[in-house]
Design a protein around this motif. Sequence first.
Motif, PDB file in Angstrom:
ATOM      1  N   SER A 220      -6.101  -8.516   0.419  1.00  0.00           N
ATOM      2  CA  SER A 220      -6.337  -7.347   1.256  1.00  0.00           C
ATOM      3  C   SER A 220      -7.729  -6.778   0.994  1.00  0.00           C
ATOM      4  O   SER A 220      -8.156  -6.627  -0.152  1.00  0.00           O
ATOM      5  CB  SER A 220      -5.283  -6.274   0.981  1.00  0.00           C
ATOM      6  OG  SER A 220      -5.595  -5.088   1.678  1.00  0.00           O
ATOM      7  N   THR A 221      -8.427  -6.462   2.053  1.00  0.00           N
ATOM      8  CA  THR A 221      -9.738  -5.822   1.937  1.00  0.00           C
ATOM      9  C   THR A 221      -9.643  -4.314   2.112  1.00  0.00           C
ATOM     10  O   THR A 221     -10.657  -3.623   2.127  1.00  0.00           O
ATOM     11  CB  THR A 221     -10.706  -6.388   2.988  1.00  0.00           C
ATOM     12  OG1 THR A 221     -10.161  -6.172   4.300  1.00  0.00           O
ATOM     13  CG2 THR A 221     -10.928  -7.877   2.778  1.00  0.00           C
TER      14      THR A 221
ATOM     15  N   VAL B 204       3.250  -3.021   3.873  1.00  0.00           N
ATOM     16  CA  VAL B 204       2.741  -4.337   3.480  1.00  0.00           C
ATOM     17  C   VAL B 204       1.928  -4.882   4.643  1.00  0.00           C
ATOM     18  O   VAL B 204       2.117  -4.479   5.798  1.00  0.00           O
ATOM     19  CB  VAL B 204       3.878  -5.324   3.133  1.00  0.00           C
ATOM     20  CG1 VAL B 204       4.688  -4.816   1.951  1.00  0.00           C
ATOM     21  CG2 VAL B 204       4.780  -5.583   4.335  1.00  0.00           C
ATOM     22  N   SER B 205       1.018  -5.807   4.350  1.00  0.00           N
ATOM     23  CA  SER B 205       0.189  -6.379   5.410  1.00  0.00           C
ATOM     24  C   SER B 205      -0.172  -7.808   5.086  1.00  0.00           C
ATOM     25  O   SER B 205      -0.219  -8.210   3.914  1.00  0.00           O
ATOM     26  CB  SER B 205      -1.082  -5.545   5.618  1.00  0.00           C
ATOM     27  OG  SER B 205      -1.871  -5.535   4.441  1.00  0.00           O
ATOM     28  N   CYS B 206      -0.437  -8.578   6.131  1.00  0.00           N
ATOM     29  CA  CYS B 206      -0.839  -9.975   5.991  1.00  0.00           C
ATOM     30  C   CYS B 206      -1.378 -10.446   7.333  1.00  0.00           C
ATOM     31  O   CYS B 206      -1.191  -9.765   8.356  1.00  0.00           O
ATOM     32  CB  CYS B 206       0.335 -10.853   5.557  1.00  0.00           C
ATOM     33  SG  CYS B 206       1.665 -10.956   6.773  1.00  0.00           S
TER      34      CYS B 206
ATOM     35  N   GLN C  16      -2.376  -5.672  -5.039  1.00  0.00           N
ATOM     36  CA  GLN C  16      -2.966  -6.814  -4.341  1.00  0.00           C
ATOM     37  C   GLN C  16      -1.953  -7.947  -4.191  1.00  0.00           C
ATOM     38  O   GLN C  16      -1.046  -8.109  -5.012  1.00  0.00           O
ATOM     39  CB  GLN C  16      -4.200  -7.298  -5.097  1.00  0.00           C
ATOM     40  CG  GLN C  16      -5.059  -8.299  -4.360  1.00  0.00           C
ATOM     41  CD  GLN C  16      -5.542  -7.795  -3.006  1.00  0.00           C
ATOM     42  OE1 GLN C  16      -4.839  -7.961  -2.007  1.00  0.00           O
ATOM     43  NE2 GLN C  16      -6.711  -7.190  -2.977  1.00  0.00           N
ATOM     44  N   ALA C  17      -2.100  -8.713  -3.130  1.00  0.00           N
ATOM     45  CA  ALA C  17      -1.192  -9.819  -2.840  1.00  0.00           C
ATOM     46  C   ALA C  17      -1.280 -10.895  -3.907  1.00  0.00           C
ATOM     47  O   ALA C  17      -2.309 -11.096  -4.550  1.00  0.00           O
ATOM     48  CB  ALA C  17      -1.520 -10.405  -1.470  1.00  0.00           C
TER      49      ALA C  17
ATOM     50  N   HIS D  56       0.828  -1.202   0.000  1.00  0.00           N
ATOM     51  CA  HIS D  56       0.000   0.000   0.000  1.00  0.00           C
ATOM     52  C   HIS D  56       0.864   1.254   0.000  1.00  0.00           C
ATOM     53  O   HIS D  56       1.974   1.264   0.538  1.00  0.00           O
ATOM     54  CB  HIS D  56      -0.904   0.035   1.243  1.00  0.00           C
ATOM     55  CG  HIS D  56      -1.783  -1.155   1.386  1.00  0.00           C
ATOM     56  ND1 HIS D  56      -1.432  -2.251   2.141  1.00  0.00           N
ATOM     57  CD2 HIS D  56      -3.001  -1.442   0.852  1.00  0.00           C
ATOM     58  CE1 HIS D  56      -2.394  -3.151   2.085  1.00  0.00           C
ATOM     59  NE2 HIS D  56      -3.349  -2.690   1.305  1.00  0.00           N
ATOM     60  N   LEU D  57       0.311   2.297  -0.591  1.00  0.00           N
ATOM     61  CA  LEU D  57       0.873   3.639  -0.504  1.00  0.00           C
ATOM     62  C   LEU D  57      -0.070   4.453   0.364  1.00  0.00           C
ATOM     63  O   LEU D  57      -1.285   4.498   0.103  1.00  0.00           O
ATOM     64  CB  LEU D  57       0.991   4.254  -1.901  1.00  0.00           C
ATOM     65  CG  LEU D  57       1.655   5.625  -1.992  1.00  0.00           C
ATOM     66  CD1 LEU D  57       3.138   5.526  -1.632  1.00  0.00           C
ATOM     67  CD2 LEU D  57       1.497   6.190  -3.415  1.00  0.00           C
ATOM     68  N   VAL D  58       0.470   5.090   1.397  1.00  0.00           N
ATOM     69  CA  VAL D  58      -0.365   5.725   2.417  1.00  0.00           C
ATOM     70  C   VAL D  58       0.120   7.153   2.658  1.00  0.00           C
ATOM     71  O   VAL D  58       1.335   7.403   2.709  1.00  0.00           O
ATOM     72  CB  VAL D  58      -0.298   4.941   3.747  1.00  0.00           C
ATOM     73  CG1 VAL D  58      -1.277   5.516   4.767  1.00  0.00           C
ATOM     74  CG2 VAL D  58      -0.594   3.463   3.508  1.00  0.00           C
ATOM     75  N   ILE D  59      -0.814   8.080   2.794  1.00  0.00           N
ATOM     76  CA  ILE D  59      -0.495   9.444   3.192  1.00  0.00           C
ATOM     77  C   ILE D  59      -1.282   9.780   4.448  1.00  0.00           C
ATOM     78  O   ILE D  59      -2.184   9.035   4.853  1.00  0.00           O
ATOM     79  CB  ILE D  59      -0.825  10.467   2.078  1.00  0.00           C
ATOM     80  CG1 ILE D  59      -2.339  10.481   1.785  1.00  0.00           C
ATOM     81  CG2 ILE D  59      -0.025  10.180   0.830  1.00  0.00           C
ATOM     82  CD1 ILE D  59      -2.762  11.581   0.826  1.00  0.00           C
TER      83      ILE D  59
END
Length: 262
Positions: free
Chosen positions: A129-130, A224-226, A122-123, A106-109
Motif C-alpha cells: 500500500s502506498t 482493507v485494500s488491494c 502493511q500487506a 487501515h484505520l480511518v477517521i
Amino acid sequence: METDDRYIVPGLVRGLAALQAFSNEKKELSVSELADIIGSNRSSAFRIAYTLEHCGYLHKSGDSRRYALDSKVLDLGFTYLSSLDLLEPSRPVLARLRDDTSLACHLVIRQGRDIVFVDRCQATGPFTSTVGIGTRWPAHATVTGQQLLSDLTDEAIRELYRDYQWETFTEGTPGSMEQLIARIHQVRGLPALISWGYFNPGMAACASPIYRLSDNAMIASVSVSCPVGAFPRDEFEGRIKDAVVTASQVLSRTLSINNPQF
C-alpha cells in the motif's frame, strides 16, 4: 457552525492554511508557491514561513529557497490521535486482519469533508500500500468516507457540503448534494461497504465501521485494500468482507471494555 469574525485571528488562519498547503504531491514549496496557495502576497507568505520555521513546524530544504514540513508537525497529530484512545487497541486487531487476509489494513477517521488514514498494517502479500498515515481523501468520493458520513443526519451533511465545489473521480462519484444524499441513504446502516474501482479504478477496498457502544456513534472505520483482480470478486465480497466486519466488531467491543466512555 456560525462564527463571529471579531474573534478570528487572520494571521493564525493564514498560518494554519500554510501548514495545510503541504501534501504528498507538494512536499516542498517556495515562498511564491505558498503565497499563491494561501492567497496572500509574497511578503506575508515569507513572514508566515519564517515564523513557522522559527517554531519548528517548517524547515528549509537543501537549496534553502524551499520549505518543507518539519517533524514538530507530528506532535500535533500524535497528540490528537492519542486523545482518541484508539490507536493502541486497534493495532493487534489490524495485525490479525492483515494476517487473515494478507491485505493492507487501515484505520480511518473523518475530519470535516475528508477521511484521514491514522494507522496502517502493511500487506504481507505482493501488493504494498502506498497510502501513508496522514493521507487525506475526499469523503464524498470514497466508500469509507460515505460510510462515516452516514452517521450524520441529512441536515448535517447539507450544512457540511454547503457551497462545496464538487469534484468527481469516477462515474460513481456523487457530483451534487442530492446525489450524495441519495448515496448516503443507500449505504446507511450497512455493516460494510465494498469498492470495486469506485474511487481508484484499479483498486478494491472494503470498509466496516467502528462504533462507540455507549451511544452507538460511528467513530472510525477499518478498511482493507488491494488491486482489483487480486482476489476473485466473490471471495472479496465474501470471505474478505466477513473478516473486515469481524475486525470492526471486535474493535468496537474492545474499546468499550478498555474505556467505559466508549
